[in-house]
Design a protein around this motif. Structure first.
Motif, mmCIF file in Angstrom:
data_model
loop_
_atom_site.group_PDB
_atom_site.id
_atom_site.type_symbol
_atom_site.label_atom_id
_atom_site.label_comp_id
_atom_site.label_asym_id
_atom_site.label_seq_id
_atom_site.Cartn_x
_atom_site.Cartn_y
_atom_site.Cartn_z
ATOM 1 N N ASP A 87 0.860 -1.238 -0.174
ATOM 2 C CA ASP A 87 -0.041 -0.042 0.071
ATOM 3 C C ASP A 87 0.927 1.343 -0.061
ATOM 4 O O ASP A 87 0.467 2.440 -0.413
ATOM 5 C CB ASP A 87 -0.832 0.145 1.313
ATOM 6 N N ILE A 88 2.116 1.004 0.556
ATOM 7 C CA ILE A 88 2.823 2.587 0.726
ATOM 8 C C ILE A 88 3.793 3.066 -0.080
ATOM 9 O O ILE A 88 3.967 4.323 -0.185
ATOM 10 C CB ILE A 88 3.606 2.204 2.055
ATOM 11 N N ALA A 89 3.782 2.382 -1.260
ATOM 12 C CA ALA A 89 4.666 2.737 -2.337
ATOM 13 C C ALA A 89 4.645 1.608 -3.502
ATOM 14 O O ALA A 89 4.259 0.564 -3.182
ATOM 15 C CB ALA A 89 6.088 3.013 -2.011
ATOM 16 N N PHE A 90 4.935 2.073 -4.671
ATOM 17 C CA PHE A 90 5.115 1.252 -5.781
ATOM 18 C C PHE A 90 6.232 1.535 -6.560
ATOM 19 O O PHE A 90 6.440 2.614 -6.839
ATOM 20 C CB PHE A 90 3.744 0.720 -6.428
ATOM 21 N N VAL A 91 6.605 0.729 -7.601
ATOM 22 C CA VAL A 91 7.533 0.785 -8.377
ATOM 23 C C VAL A 91 7.080 0.644 -10.041
ATOM 24 O O VAL A 91 6.272 -0.401 -10.201
ATOM 25 C CB VAL A 91 8.957 -0.014 -8.324
ATOM 26 N N ASP A 106 1.055 7.094 7.919
ATOM 27 C CA ASP A 106 2.359 7.694 7.464
ATOM 28 C C ASP A 106 3.452 7.070 8.009
ATOM 29 O O ASP A 106 4.533 6.995 7.272
ATOM 30 C CB ASP A 106 2.197 8.915 8.009
ATOM 31 N N GLN A 107 3.838 6.446 9.284
ATOM 32 C CA GLN A 107 4.761 6.032 9.569
ATOM 33 C C GLN A 107 5.369 4.847 9.055
ATOM 34 O O GLN A 107 6.688 4.567 9.128
ATOM 35 C CB GLN A 107 4.618 5.632 11.293
ATOM 36 N N GLU A 108 4.614 4.148 8.312
ATOM 37 C CA GLU A 108 4.794 2.796 7.353
ATOM 38 C C GLU A 108 6.206 3.186 6.586
ATOM 39 O O GLU A 108 6.859 2.459 6.522
ATOM 40 C CB GLU A 108 3.750 2.318 6.783
ATOM 41 N N ILE A 109 5.809 4.350 5.998
ATOM 42 C CA ILE A 109 7.083 4.541 5.144
ATOM 43 C C ILE A 109 8.438 4.927 5.660
ATOM 44 O O ILE A 109 9.431 4.728 5.106
ATOM 45 C CB ILE A 109 6.554 5.627 3.894
ATOM 46 N N VAL A 133 -3.739 7.286 -3.571
ATOM 47 C CA VAL A 133 -3.551 6.075 -4.313
ATOM 48 C C VAL A 133 -2.810 5.125 -3.341
ATOM 49 O O VAL A 133 -2.135 5.365 -2.559
ATOM 50 C CB VAL A 133 -2.507 6.503 -5.641
ATOM 51 N N GLU A 134 -3.015 3.818 -3.731
ATOM 52 C CA GLU A 134 -2.294 2.894 -2.784
ATOM 53 C C GLU A 134 -1.909 1.886 -3.876
ATOM 54 O O GLU A 134 -2.631 1.445 -5.062
ATOM 55 C CB GLU A 134 -3.193 2.154 -1.872
ATOM 56 N N GLY A 135 -0.734 1.241 -3.373
ATOM 57 C CA GLY A 135 -0.146 0.223 -4.362
ATOM 58 C C GLY A 135 -0.946 -1.049 -4.765
ATOM 59 O O GLY A 135 -0.798 -1.556 -5.902
ATOM 60 N N GLY A 136 -1.960 -1.227 -4.065
ATOM 61 C CA GLY A 136 -2.848 -2.606 -4.470
ATOM 62 C C GLY A 136 -3.775 -2.157 -5.602
ATOM 63 O O GLY A 136 -4.245 -2.894 -6.395
#
Length: 304
Positions: A87-91, A106-109, A133-136
């Protein structure tokens, strides 16, 4: 430095972030849950135990290492859910896109700063505030980027609506050489069987030209039909409502031939093997209670 490279969902995996279930924070209050499935399990007293989830994630790490994948894990934040690193980022290609997710998360990143520090800063992008947006919801598929979204006027009432149209537009501008295809997803805050939390809850490409699909996850039938035509009916494994609820589309590809899947997905795993895939089965039924599974808890960084 990490040379990021993600063109699709299934090329041979080289490096990945796998979430962690350590210090998960115990059973949340109903009002603190982010999805209807977690709510069900909190009320029923069947919410997953931390030690069970740690074992499940260790099983996945073991499989990844068997295939020589470099596995990064987040730094553990006390009493905090860090399972769903997708969820927190994607490439996409060589670009690391930080997601704008629910503010509570927020802390997850920050917990993967040891990974981000190995990426060229020029390749790190944070989308504007108004882009949710979420990576899923984001799936690079060669020349395409598939994105799940929800554009209803009641978007803000749905805690299950995670990716908005602003984000779709921003992603198209970021990757002008790709064709961006967005899909309206069915959202329901109370009934998990009528809710597609993310695109990967009702669709996932596998191998070179196949896909797992659940028709009812899509609000607009012609968008669902587009996917059927794109992959070809004979290449699609259509899952039932019950199978979607159990997250059958949320498996994870280590390569075009090797898929990590939940051991209880009997019908799916049989079909995969009949179609020439190697299926690495893991126990993941406890984590599934939070409406997320194998794709949700992995964030691929490098594929061949």
């Amino acid at each position: 430095m990490l040379q990021l490279n993600i063109k699709n969902e299934t090329s041979k995996l080289k490096a990945v972030v796998l979430g962690t279930a350590k210090s998960n924070g115990g059973v949340p209050k109903v009002e603190d849950c982010y999805d209807p499935k977690s709510v069900q399990h909190v009320i029923a007293g069947t919410y997953p135990k931390e030690e069970d989830m740690i074992l499940e994630m260790d099983a996945v790490e073991k499989v990844l290492k068997k295939y020589n994948v470099k596995v990064f894990r987040p730094k553990v934040i006390e009493n905090y859910n860090q399972i769903f690193s997708r969820d927190i980022a994607f490439v996409i290609d060589d670009t690391f896109v930080k997601a704008n997710i629910l503010p509570d998360r927020d802390q997850e990143i920050e917990a993967i700063s040891h990974v981000i520090s190995q990426i060229n800063p020029e390749n790190i992008i944070k989308l504007p505030e108004e882009c949710h947006v979420e990576g899923g919801d984001v799936m690079p598929w060669n020349d395409y980027i598939f994105v799940g979204t929800y554009s209803g006027e009641d978007y803000s009432n749905h805690i299950t609506a995670r990716t908005n149209i602003d984000a779709v537009i921003a992603l198209q501008e970021l990757f002008p050489n790709k064709t961006l295809k967005s899909f309206e997803l069915r959202k329901n805050n109370t009934d998990p069987k009528e809710n597609a939390l993310h695109l990967d809850c009702c669709f996932q490409p596998i191998g070179k030209d196949k896909a797992i699909l659940h028709k009812n996850g899509f609000l607009v039938e012609k968008e669902y039909e587009w996917l059927v035509n794109f992959f070809g009916k004979e290449n699609i494994f259509e899952i039932t409502k019950e199978e979607m609820y159990n997250m059958n589309s949320n498996i994870f590809s280590i390569s075009e031939d090797v898929i990590i899947s939940e051991k209880n997905f009997t019908r799916l795993n049989t079909w995969l093997r009949e179609n020439g895939f190697i299926v690495e089965e893991v126990p993941y039924a406890e984590i599934a209670k939070q409406e997320g599974l194998l794709r949700c808890s992995t964030m691929p960084l490098i594929r061949e």
